[in-house]
Design a protein around this motif. Structure first.
Motif, PDB file in Angstrom:
ATOM      1  N   HIS A  50       0.797  -1.211   0.000  1.00  0.00           N
ATOM      2  CA  HIS A  50       0.000   0.000   0.000  1.00  0.00           C
ATOM      3  C   HIS A  50       0.832   1.264   0.000  1.00  0.00           C
ATOM      4  O   HIS A  50       0.505   2.221  -0.668  1.00  0.00           O
ATOM      5  CB  HIS A  50      -0.862   0.028   1.258  1.00  0.00           C
ATOM      6  N   TYR A  51       1.905   1.255   0.782  1.00  0.00           N
ATOM      7  CA  TYR A  51       2.667   2.482   0.926  1.00  0.00           C
ATOM      8  C   TYR A  51       3.342   2.848  -0.386  1.00  0.00           C
ATOM      9  O   TYR A  51       3.408   4.010  -0.764  1.00  0.00           O
ATOM     10  CB  TYR A  51       3.704   2.343   2.036  1.00  0.00           C
ATOM     11  N   LEU A  52       3.844   1.834  -1.088  1.00  0.00           N
ATOM     12  CA  LEU A  52       4.466   2.107  -2.380  1.00  0.00           C
ATOM     13  C   LEU A  52       3.418   2.613  -3.356  1.00  0.00           C
ATOM     14  O   LEU A  52       3.657   3.573  -4.104  1.00  0.00           O
ATOM     15  CB  LEU A  52       5.129   0.837  -2.916  1.00  0.00           C
ATOM     16  N   ALA A  53       2.227   1.990  -3.335  1.00  0.00           N
ATOM     17  CA  ALA A  53       1.145   2.446  -4.208  1.00  0.00           C
ATOM     18  C   ALA A  53       0.832   3.905  -3.909  1.00  0.00           C
ATOM     19  O   ALA A  53       0.647   4.717  -4.817  1.00  0.00           O
ATOM     20  CB  ALA A  53      -0.099   1.581  -4.011  1.00  0.00           C
ATOM     21  N   LEU A  54       0.826   4.243  -2.620  1.00  0.00           N
ATOM     22  CA  LEU A  54       0.519   5.613  -2.213  1.00  0.00           C
ATOM     23  C   LEU A  54       1.576   6.592  -2.717  1.00  0.00           C
ATOM     24  O   LEU A  54       1.256   7.645  -3.281  1.00  0.00           O
ATOM     25  CB  LEU A  54       0.439   5.647  -0.687  1.00  0.00           C
ATOM     26  N   ALA A  55       2.853   6.251  -2.520  1.00  0.00           N
ATOM     27  CA  ALA A  55       3.926   7.150  -2.932  1.00  0.00           C
ATOM     28  C   ALA A  55       3.889   7.361  -4.445  1.00  0.00           C
ATOM     29  O   ALA A  55       4.037   8.486  -4.937  1.00  0.00           O
ATOM     30  CB  ALA A  55       5.277   6.586  -2.506  1.00  0.00           C
ATOM     31  N   THR A  56       3.659   6.283  -5.201  1.00  0.00           N
ATOM     32  CA  THR A  56       3.651   6.430  -6.654  1.00  0.00           C
ATOM     33  C   THR A  56       2.382   7.137  -7.127  1.00  0.00           C
ATOM     34  O   THR A  56       2.403   7.844  -8.130  1.00  0.00           O
ATOM     35  CB  THR A  56       3.784   5.062  -7.336  1.00  0.00           C
ATOM     36  N   PHE A  57       1.287   6.961  -6.383  1.00  0.00           N
ATOM     37  CA  PHE A  57       0.051   7.699  -6.678  1.00  0.00           C
ATOM     38  C   PHE A  57       0.322   9.205  -6.573  1.00  0.00           C
ATOM     39  O   PHE A  57      -0.048   9.980  -7.449  1.00  0.00           O
ATOM     40  CB  PHE A  57      -1.021   7.265  -5.679  1.00  0.00           C
ATOM     41  N   ALA A  58       1.014   9.581  -5.503  1.00  0.00           N
ATOM     42  CA  ALA A  58       1.363  10.994  -5.318  1.00  0.00           C
ATOM     43  C   ALA A  58       2.247  11.475  -6.471  1.00  0.00           C
ATOM     44  O   ALA A  58       2.068  12.577  -6.995  1.00  0.00           O
ATOM     45  CB  ALA A  58       2.069  11.193  -3.983  1.00  0.00           C
ATOM     46  N   LEU A  59       3.179  10.625  -6.870  1.00  0.00           N
ATOM     47  CA  LEU A  59       4.076  10.979  -7.977  1.00  0.00           C
ATOM     48  C   LEU A  59       3.267  11.258  -9.238  1.00  0.00           C
ATOM     49  O   LEU A  59       3.471  12.260  -9.931  1.00  0.00           O
ATOM     50  CB  LEU A  59       5.052   9.822  -8.205  1.00  0.00           C
ATOM     51  N   ALA A  60       2.315  10.371  -9.531  1.00  0.00           N
ATOM     52  CA  ALA A  60       1.528  10.511 -10.758  1.00  0.00           C
ATOM     53  C   ALA A  60       0.737  11.809 -10.761  1.00  0.00           C
ATOM     54  O   ALA A  60       0.619  12.468 -11.784  1.00  0.00           O
ATOM     55  CB  ALA A  60       0.578   9.322 -10.913  1.00  0.00           C
ATOM     56  N   ILE A  61       0.187  12.182  -9.595  1.00  0.00           N
ATOM     57  CA  ILE A  61      -0.631  13.398  -9.561  1.00  0.00           C
ATOM     58  C   ILE A  61       0.245  14.647  -9.679  1.00  0.00           C
ATOM     59  O   ILE A  61      -0.140  15.631 -10.285  1.00  0.00           O
ATOM     60  CB  ILE A  61      -1.471  13.429  -8.263  1.00  0.00           C
ATOM     61  N   ALA A  62       1.463  14.573  -9.124  1.00  0.00           N
ATOM     62  CA  ALA A  62       2.296  15.772  -9.072  1.00  0.00           C
ATOM     63  C   ALA A  62       3.040  16.039 -10.375  1.00  0.00           C
ATOM     64  O   ALA A  62       3.536  17.147 -10.580  1.00  0.00           O
ATOM     65  CB  ALA A  62       3.284  15.664  -7.905  1.00  0.00           C
ATOM     66  N   VAL A  63       3.111  15.037 -11.269  1.00  0.00           N
ATOM     67  CA  VAL A  63       3.984  15.189 -12.430  1.00  0.00           C
ATOM     68  C   VAL A  63       3.667  16.390 -13.334  1.00  0.00           C
ATOM     69  O   VAL A  63       4.564  17.173 -13.626  1.00  0.00           O
ATOM     70  CB  VAL A  63       4.031  13.885 -13.259  1.00  0.00           C
TER      71      VAL A  63
END
Lengths: 357, 301
Positions: A138-151
């Motif tokens: 979950h935590y990795l999914a969360l971090a990469t989710f944040a990455l996708a939104i911020a790009v």
């Protein structure tokens, strides 16, 4: 459009039927796959010269192959290493931007921009994977989710503007085929993309069947046992993340070349999701599933609109449905019925109905 | 100085929204160990429902409870119908289903209400008072409603038998079942409550960011950041974390502004809000994954 598909699917179904769980075992590439590849490579000669396939369809085919490479990259990470990323659109964007900037500002040859794009993505992926190692599930999914939104916002950063041209994006031009070949630019780029895809699929196959690939799968299946066997799981995981980013970065670079344009808003969250969906639909942990996934991503982008309009008018809905509604429903239904994706689902179906003996 | 106070005040107001969203995320995480990636879109959808009710002429204080009830039912239905069969599914399936839900809510809102940006009226009266240069009435309203909501939830979980049963179900499902608690329904109720909390956040923030299907993406990111800063396993921590990141967000923009005025060098500003959230998320996850108030999970092998 379905030419490369039809040759891939039965080949996978047949091969997977013999040795099911150990996809890492060495087995020969089916001759059907090679026939399909040769056919795909001859397509510009057969279809293009006779005018059966227009340049528009070659562009579509190229995009489909590009997404297949991206999906393949994500497959390596999710399917073979068990790390979930919702943010691979970020690496797609980095690859596309590196290529576009090198062509636009430094006037490099378009083929020469591919290695730097891949290298940059590998490094960024490795560095992102390094701290992300401590993160599981979950935590990795969360971090990469944040990455996708911020790009997209990150790409508009003011100090990058001399390179990225901010919100306007970068226009580049389609290269002509070399040596005066009798091909249109779209046909030529189709061949370039196809060649890249073949190389990348072979490399992926070799990675998966190597010591590295076995380590990746061991970490996915039994992290603790993998550690006690002496596998350096930190190193393996971050290198896998880097390789996966490299694949997606190459896809982004090729996309920039054939699409002739990059802008921050072409790399929104939806792109990351599309790649993930491609991986899931094609089937994680199968290499050939990436082809189905890439096909699906491009198909949805192109034809889902028409499909939803058709559904709306046949069912007489009071509102105009949007493609993403159907996308979401397909996704959820698929998770119930075929959690291994279409490729995996077909393979297990084949095992069930195959005559005994 | 006044500008700094303004920034802190608006940080607290935003923080109230982040706190509500973070709480909604934590409520689902504690009981089911899932991170609800669709939380933001569900809140957005609820805000649209509230807007529709207002548009039909209902007063705000009727529309809001109706919206909350609607969100509660939607939350319960999602848990009962969509997530129930996935209790033992692998993580990837669960994440993908959440992404599917996100896509459905997002596109349905676009299909029903179109993508044009709509203004959302503030429910709070516009009046002037001693500190109105520092904080606006809507901001005060946001903080008051959010804190009231949190207090209600606290009392519900602390002092009612149902709240106790829900906590028991989340903490130890097997033991809860043994003492006769219907754990399945407790999870569904938890989902409904989380959706309700999220809907209040959506309705409160709609007058600030305006109503459109994309409105929650950045806010959800800050909700995540808040939940992580406070510790994703601790409801109280998530609320504190929400307020912390709200103030932090505005402080970063404020300091970036000061720096630019002092040296002429633009480092960071309002355009980098999402990047700031990303940095917060990654920093917390790498340095202290359990957050400020969370408990450290020890895995037994």
């Amino acid at each position: 459009m379905a030419t490369t598909m039809t040759t891939e699917t039965p080949a996978n179904g047949g091969a997977a039927a013999e040795t099911v769980p150990l996809s890492g075992l060495r087995r020969p590439v089916s001759k059907w796959i090679w026939l399909g590849v040769i056919f795909a490579a001859l397509l510009p000669l057969i279809g293009g010269q006779t005018g059966l396939i227009s340049n528009f369809y070659f562009l579509q085919l190229s995009l489909m192959i590009v997404y297949s490479i991206a999906v393949l990259g994500l497959n390596l990470l999710i399917g073979f290493n068990g790390q979930i990323s919702l943010g691979h659109g970020a690496f797609f964007a980095v690859g596309a931007y590196v290529t576009a900037i090198l062509i636009d500002r430094y006037e490099m040859h378009y083929l020469a921009t591919l290695p730097p794009a891949m290298f940059v993505c590998f490094v960024i992926g490795y560095l992102f994977g390094r701290p992300a190692l401590r993160l599981e599930g979950h935590y990795l999914a969360l971090a990469t989710f944040a990455l996708a939104i911020a790009v997209p916002q990150f790409l508009k950063y003011r100090h990058f503007e001399p390179f990225t041209h901010g919100v306007q994006g970068i226009n580049i031009f389609k290269p002509d085929p070399p040596f005066g070949m009798p091909l249109s630019p779209d046909q030529w780029l189709y061949l370039v993309v196809l060649a890249c895809a073949i190389v990348m699929f072979i490399v992926a196959r070799n990675i998966v069947q190597s010591r590295m690939g076995r380590a990746m799968m061991a970490i996915r299946d039994q992290p603790l046992a993998a550690d006690t066997m002496g596998i350096n799981s930190a190193r393996t995981k971050s290198i896998t993340f880097g390789i996966s980013a490299l694949y997606v970065g190459l896809a982004g670079a090729l996309h920039a070349i054939i699409f002739e344009f990059v802008s921050p808003d072409s790399f929104r969250f939806e792109l990351s999701i599309a790649i993930l969906v491609g991986a899931v639909i094609g089937g994680i942990a199968t290499l050939s599933g990436a082809v189905i996934g890439g096909f699906f991503v491009q198909f949805i982008e192109k034809y889902a609109d028409a499909l939803t309009k058709w559904v709306t008018s046949t069912v007489h809905l009071p509102i105009h449905l949007e493609p993403w509604t159907i996308y979401g429903i397909v996704l959820i239904v698929l998770m119930y019925t075929m959690p291994m994706g279409i490729a995996g689902g077909l393979a297990s179906l084949w095992r069930k109905i195959r005559p005994p003996g | 100085m006044e500008q700094l106070l303004q920034q802190v005040a608006s940080g607290l107001a935003n923080g109230a929204i982040y706190a509500l969203l973070a709480l909604a995320l934590v409520m689902i995480f504690v009981s089911t160990n899932h991170i609800n990636f669709a939380q933001g879109e569900m809140a957005m959808f609820s805000a649209f429902v509230c807007w529709q009710l207002l548009n039909w002429g209902y007063p705000f204080w009727v529309a809001l409870p109706a919206t909350m009830l609607f969100s509660f039912i939607i939350g319960v239905l999602i848990e009962r119908i969509i997530l129930r069969p996935l209790h033992t599914a692998p993580l990837l399936s669960v994440v993908v289903v959440f992404i599917g839900l996100l896509a459905i809510f997002h596109s349905l809102a676009g299909a029903i209400w179109t993508h044009t940006v709509k203004p959302f009226p503030s429910p709070f009266p516009n009046f002037t008072f001693a500190g109105s240069g520092i904080i606006g009435p809507h901001q005060i309203g946001m903080i008051v409603v959010a804190v009231g909501m949190l207090a209600l939830l606290f009392c519900f979980f602390r002092f009612t038998p149902l709240g106790l049963a829900m906590r028991a179900a989340a903490l130890n499902a097997t033991s809860a079942r043994l003492v006769g608690i219907n754990v399945d329904w407790m999870l569904a109720l938890g989902w409904g409550l989380a959706a309700t909390v999220g809907s209040v956040a959506g309705v409160l923030v709609a007058p600030v960011v305006y109503l459109e299907p994309n409105m929650m993406a950045g806010i959800l990111l800050y909700g995540f950041a808040g939940a992580l800063v406070g510790g994703i396993s601790s409801p109280g921590g998530a609320v504190a974390g929400g307020f912390i990141v709200g103030v932090l967000e505005n402080m970063v923009a404020y300091l970036g502004n000061m720096l630019e005025r002092a040296t002429g060098f633009y480092l960071i500003g309002n355009g980098e809000k999402l990047t700031v959230a990303l940095i917060i998320v990654i920093t917390v996850l790498t340095l202290k994954p359990s957050g400020l108030f969370g408990r450290v999970t020890v895995k037994r092998v």
